[in-house]
Design a protein around this motif. Structure first.
Motif, PDB file in Angstrom:
ATOM      1  N   LEU A   1     177.594  90.021  50.268  1.00  0.00           N
ATOM      2  CA  LEU A   1     176.935  90.133  51.499  1.00  0.00           C
ATOM      3  C   LEU A   1     175.690  89.287  51.239  1.00  0.00           C
ATOM      4  O   LEU A   1     175.017  89.585  50.182  1.00  0.00           O
ATOM      5  N   ASP A   2     175.264  88.437  52.260  1.00  0.00           N
ATOM      6  CA  ASP A   2     174.153  87.931  52.208  1.00  0.00           C
ATOM      7  C   ASP A   2     173.045  88.384  53.048  1.00  0.00           C
ATOM      8  O   ASP A   2     173.336  88.503  54.496  1.00  0.00           O
ATOM      9  N   SER A   3     171.954  88.968  52.809  1.00  0.00           N
ATOM     10  CA  SER A   3     170.788  89.561  53.420  1.00  0.00           C
ATOM     11  C   SER A   3     169.497  88.446  53.388  1.00  0.00           C
ATOM     12  O   SER A   3     169.586  87.324  52.812  1.00  0.00           O
ATOM     13  N   LYS A   4     168.664  88.868  54.142  1.00  0.00           N
ATOM     14  CA  LYS A   4     167.480  87.931  53.909  1.00  0.00           C
ATOM     15  C   LYS A   4     166.798  87.981  52.582  1.00  0.00           C
ATOM     16  O   LYS A   4     166.203  86.805  52.233  1.00  0.00           O
TER      17      LYS A   4
ATOM     18  N   ASN B   1     170.686  97.247  53.850  1.00  0.00           N
ATOM     19  CA  ASN B   1     171.440  96.107  53.988  1.00  0.00           C
ATOM     20  C   ASN B   1     173.049  96.621  53.930  1.00  0.00           C
ATOM     21  O   ASN B   1     174.112  96.033  54.721  1.00  0.00           O
ATOM     22  N   LEU B   2     173.428  97.426  53.073  1.00  0.00           N
ATOM     23  CA  LEU B   2     174.906  97.673  52.878  1.00  0.00           C
ATOM     24  C   LEU B   2     175.175  98.765  54.165  1.00  0.00           C
ATOM     25  O   LEU B   2     176.561  98.601  54.147  1.00  0.00           O
ATOM     26  N   ILE B   3     174.265  99.138  54.911  1.00  0.00           N
ATOM     27  CA  ILE B   3     174.793 100.189  56.133  1.00  0.00           C
ATOM     28  C   ILE B   3     175.069  99.408  57.231  1.00  0.00           C
ATOM     29  O   ILE B   3     175.364 100.033  58.212  1.00  0.00           O
ATOM     30  N   LEU B   4     174.449  98.205  57.369  1.00  0.00           N
ATOM     31  CA  LEU B   4     174.628  97.240  58.535  1.00  0.00           C
ATOM     32  C   LEU B   4     176.085  97.263  59.009  1.00  0.00           C
ATOM     33  O   LEU B   4     177.084  97.042  58.379  1.00  0.00           O
TER      34      LEU B   4
END
Length: 80
Positions: A68-71, A49-52
């Motif tokens: 950072l908000d991910s799924k 998620n951090l590399i997006l």
């Protein structure tokens, strides 16, 4: 630069905390391994998620904290 990562799993509430070291040009490493090659599945999922594109790891400055908000995770990144 050292990034302190704190990721909270949205489903279980489990908190994962660890550090990445490096920079946005050369890449970041977790305990000597490139962040995308970490054996621990949970940490690797957070790292993915951090590399997006748009991730704060590319723009964060020393002393700042970004989220950072991910799924699956709420991720907090603090730069030192």
């Amino acid at each position: 630069m050292i990034l302190k990562i704190k990721a909270t799993n949205k489903n279980s509430g489990e908190v994962i905390s660890y550090e990445l070291e490096g920079d946005s040009d050369a890449g970041f490493f977790y305990e000597g391994e490139h962040m995308q090659e970490v054996a621990d599945n949970k940490i690797r999922e957070v790292n993915n998620n951090l590399i997006l594109h748009g991730s704060p790891i590319y723009t964060i400055r020393s002393g700042a904290t970004e989220t950072l908000d991910s799924k699956s995770f709420d991720i907090e990144v603090t730069a030192e």
